[in-house]
Design a protein around this motif. Structure first.
Motif, short mmCIF file in Angstrom:
data_model
loop_
_atom_site.label_atom_id
_atom_site.label_comp_id
_atom_site.label_asym_id
_atom_site.label_seq_id
_atom_site.Cartn_x
_atom_site.Cartn_y
_atom_site.Cartn_z
N GLY A 82 -5.76 -1.34 12.59
CA GLY A 82 -4.53 -1.97 13.07
C GLY A 82 -3.35 -1.10 12.66
O GLY A 82 -3.34 -0.56 11.55
N LYS A 84 -4.45 -9.73 16.22
CA LYS A 84 -5.79 -9.53 16.77
C LYS A 84 -6.84 -10.50 16.20
O LYS A 84 -7.77 -10.91 16.89
CB LYS A 84 -6.22 -8.09 16.46
CG LYS A 84 -7.54 -7.68 17.10
CD LYS A 84 -7.79 -6.19 16.91
CE LYS A 84 -9.17 -5.80 17.42
NZ LYS A 84 -9.60 -4.52 16.82
N ALA A 123 0.04 -6.33 13.67
CA ALA A 123 -0.97 -6.05 14.69
C ALA A 123 -2.33 -6.62 14.30
O ALA A 123 -3.07 -7.13 15.15
CB ALA A 123 -1.08 -4.53 14.89
N ASP A 147 7.41 -5.75 10.86
CA ASP A 147 6.02 -5.64 11.30
C ASP A 147 5.05 -6.32 10.35
O ASP A 147 3.88 -5.93 10.25
CB ASP A 147 5.63 -4.15 11.46
CG ASP A 147 6.45 -3.46 12.52
OD1 ASP A 147 6.78 -4.10 13.53
OD2 ASP A 147 6.78 -2.27 12.33
#
Lengths: 295, 295, 295, 295
Positions: free
Chosen positions: A47, A56, A52, A78
């Motif tokens: 990732g 997922k 991210a 992030d």
């Protein structure tokens, strides 16, 4: 079962590898990318960011080095918070204080996510062997759902109730450990100065009712003044301080732990903070002519 | 090999039986005669007095309840001193302080006898199973000659050098044990007041690096406030005091042991001295409304 | 010289009266208005809000009960921060921790104001008599300008350098005091249980090299188990904790203070936290049959 | 009134001179004769032996350096015991432990003599000024008869009951003093490492509720690491040990005194035993780079 994994230090890497080898699909992230590639060779996906990974995977485990790293992956850009949502579980297995754990928990639940703190007892070897002891607390449902992973990572997991209890349990255990290390050091020093052989004391201890892996493992290296840091003294002292603070909140008087804490502080003042916590033995031994020799 | 045996209490009886069952010829003496008859049923001869036993046997083992009993069989009328002489060995396995041991040693050697102090680590069960740990000190030749008996009585024996070292080694071990019991009690109390489950703490401890037989055995009974005295608290506190005195002689600072000793003294002041030493947990727990409940 | 005065508790009222009687023009504010009227009878003006006082006076002294009150008058609506500006001085004489002091200091200086922390040693009587000891730290120029007021309020003032040093100095003094109170309590208990007369011990102490006002004042009331709170035990214990934390930051090992702190915690667990700090004597005395009697 | 006086060390000489100057007839004895001649110049008669002094005088005061000297003048050849008899009083003002005092008391009373132990609080200067504090215990009638002498030697005398109570009272006072010295040392070290000025701390302490002559006198020399032995550290530590032993007998838990005792033991192990007891400050200060500097 698909699992995200944040943090590939010594502990995290061993844990992620175990998950892969037991058939889990694992998506990893680490601040320095090279670590991820080692895992990719074992079959992991990579990732780009914590966010991210969360996006997922339904479940994500974090194993960070300290409270500031644990906070950073959640709250920074992030980070976990940007995407965590209803139906997703976040399991933080880092060792942090109860307050940090609570702060992360509240933020994640506010976004609808599920949270579990799950610090572990055990270091590199148990992590590689899937023999950790897992002290989980928080969302009960999440605990039950993640058990298949815990079964791979540890020899035993405990569900301890509300968030904070995992961190507290670890503090209690480490406080007992720190006092025992001081008692052990005082005993070795008393034996030595009384004309007894310290190696014989180790042998006698190992045959009796207080025999334990720590005495067996640390004793011989302490007698050689060898303190390669498995658990740094300054971290042990910090845990003593946090345990005493927990006692302060609850009006629990702990004079033996307090004496042990002051001995660890003396060791820090002697410049031993970065060595293994068993180096408190050097502070106990300090005497005329020996003080300068300890450094 | 013929061996005299003085003292048939819980420990002494089990030890004498073991010797008999392994083919030793044993002549026993005990202050109350009925105990001797039990041993006679196992094949032992009976001596009328300590002196009679010494006269008959080349080697005599004593296992008395305390220093005053240990002194009495040696120095009183019909005692060891009246007949001990060149070529005879006296092995005192009672738990006494270094001074008592030295006093007996000097008296016996003055008469030409050989002396060995040999206190043991382990209580009733290990004594029955021949699994004691023997801490011998004194005449080296006597140690070597008596090894066949030690091999039957214990799983391991140590030769520690000059008389007094056996008693000192036992004090060091018991000092570490007493500090550990306090650390354990403080940890249990902290867990309880912080909302953690104490049984879970025991389970966690038993899986980690400081797992030891004492925590495993005493933990569950402490949680039930059950303190049937395997090792009375007042004796544990006395050993802490003697260990601290040994440290005083040798200028060894032992703040953790000193804090533990004061906790045992507090327990004594609360009337817990005759209970098991794990009852120090009650003193640690004393709080508003609980104090009167401890008695 | 015109001075604002925020907070008219026991201490603040006595101090404001002293300023008035020595010819200062004083504008007072207090959360409950009635207190202001008492001062008005002595010649004070009344300010409606902290902000109103700051607006009117070049120098304002605050004497609040605790850190939260100290923060509130500065940061809340109609508080100090709204109007403090270049050329105005704010002197906080409340007892707060170093962190609170620093927070207030930064906020005020950010607005251009001058700040001095100036906690005092001494309670009601010295406040009334202008015999306080003032521990000032912060803006040096402000210290020099406010000296005429300090000369009226105290028998001596110290300038200790940067903000936080006043609070730290007070913690050091209170830490020594707390340890002394424990040593005193242990001595009284030892005398009593050893068959000595405690009143005689007080007399002997008062004639020797460690005679001090605290022993003289507290001793007789302690012997009567009378603990009307001049300085509540829970506050003393909090100061011990903060002093130990200061030691932790600076790697200073303080085993005697740590033992004293645990004794105060034991006293808190016995329900003595709201009594005078000398009630730690009750915790020291707890013994069989006495525990329930202490409550 | 005629008084015998045994022992003309620093204290004894000053006391005997005071008696002479207030009109008492005094017969002195000292192990080294030259000291007697100094007193003869002040009008004293000289006795050849302790026995000779006892024979001549109805009341004899002893002021010896330690327990062995105190025992020697009583039990050795030409000693007190040889001639003490019904109607004669023996007042031992040496500082000895309760057991030594009791041993002397029993021997003298067995011969029909009267005995008073009367250790003093105060050193050279108060002895010269007749400002000692006298802690008398034993034969009440003897106490009452000897008051005229006590009035000259001290500013205050106490009658404490049975023999041993004088020694015990002194132990209690010295125990409090030793704990205070540790608290003081910890406070100075904390101040220094926290960036505060230690001289200012002394000034602040001297103005407050815990101001006492010991802090005032020892503080400045401690800051200069000057430890000319007014009261040697090893003697202070011995008194802590004896006080803790007294607590042990009576089941009094004294964790603060125990922590202070361990600090004094650490100081002994650093080679500071012959310096003043305030040198415990050096042990408290030991830190990286400083340890070697303390010696």
């Amino acid at each position: 079962m698909e699992i995200g994994f944040l943090g590939l230090g010594i502990m995290g890497k061993a844990m992620a590898v175990n998950l892969l080898r037991h058939g889990f699909k694992v998506t990893v992230w680490n601040r320095t990318l090279s670590k991820c590639e080692e895992l990719a060779a074992e079959g992991a996906s990579i990732g780009e960011t914590p966010a991210a990974v969360i996006k997922k995977c339904k479940y994500t485990i974090a194993m960070l080095s300290d409270p500031s790293a644990a906070l950073s992956v959640v709250f920074d850009k992030d980070g976990v918070l940007e995407v965590i949502c209803d139906g997703k579980g976040y399991i933080d297995m880092s060792t942090v204080d109860p307050d940090t754990s609570l702060k992360i928990s509240e933020a994640i639940e506010h976004k609808g996510g599920y949270f579990l703190e799950a610090p572990v007892s055990g270091s590199k070897k148990p992590a590689e062997d899937g023999q950790l002891v897992i002290l989980a607390a928080g969302k009960k449902e999440l605990y039950e759902e993640i058990i298949p992973a815990f079964d791979v990572l540890g020899k035993k997991s405990f569900y301890l109730g509300q968030v904070g209890n995992g961190a507290k349990m670890k503090l209690v255990v480490n406080m007992i450990m720190g006092s025992m290390m001081n008692a052990f050091s005082e005993g070795l020093c008393l034996a030595d100065r009384s004309g007894l052989n310290c190696q014989t004391l180790l042998d006698v201890l190992d045959l009796g009712g207080i025999a334990n892996p720590m005495f067996k493992m640390k004793g011989p290296t302490m007698l050689q003044s060898s303190y390669s840091p498995a658990f740094p003294l300054k971290h042990q002292q910090k845990d003593m301080r946090l345990a005493l603070a927990l006692g302060d909140e609850n009006a629990v008087s702990m004079p033996v732990a307090a004496a042990a804490n002051e001995a660890f502080k003396k060791a820090r003042s002697l410049g031993l903070g970065d060595l293994d916590f068993s180096a408190v033995y050097e502070a106990v031994k300090v005497a005329e002519g020996s003080a300068s020799g300890t450094k």
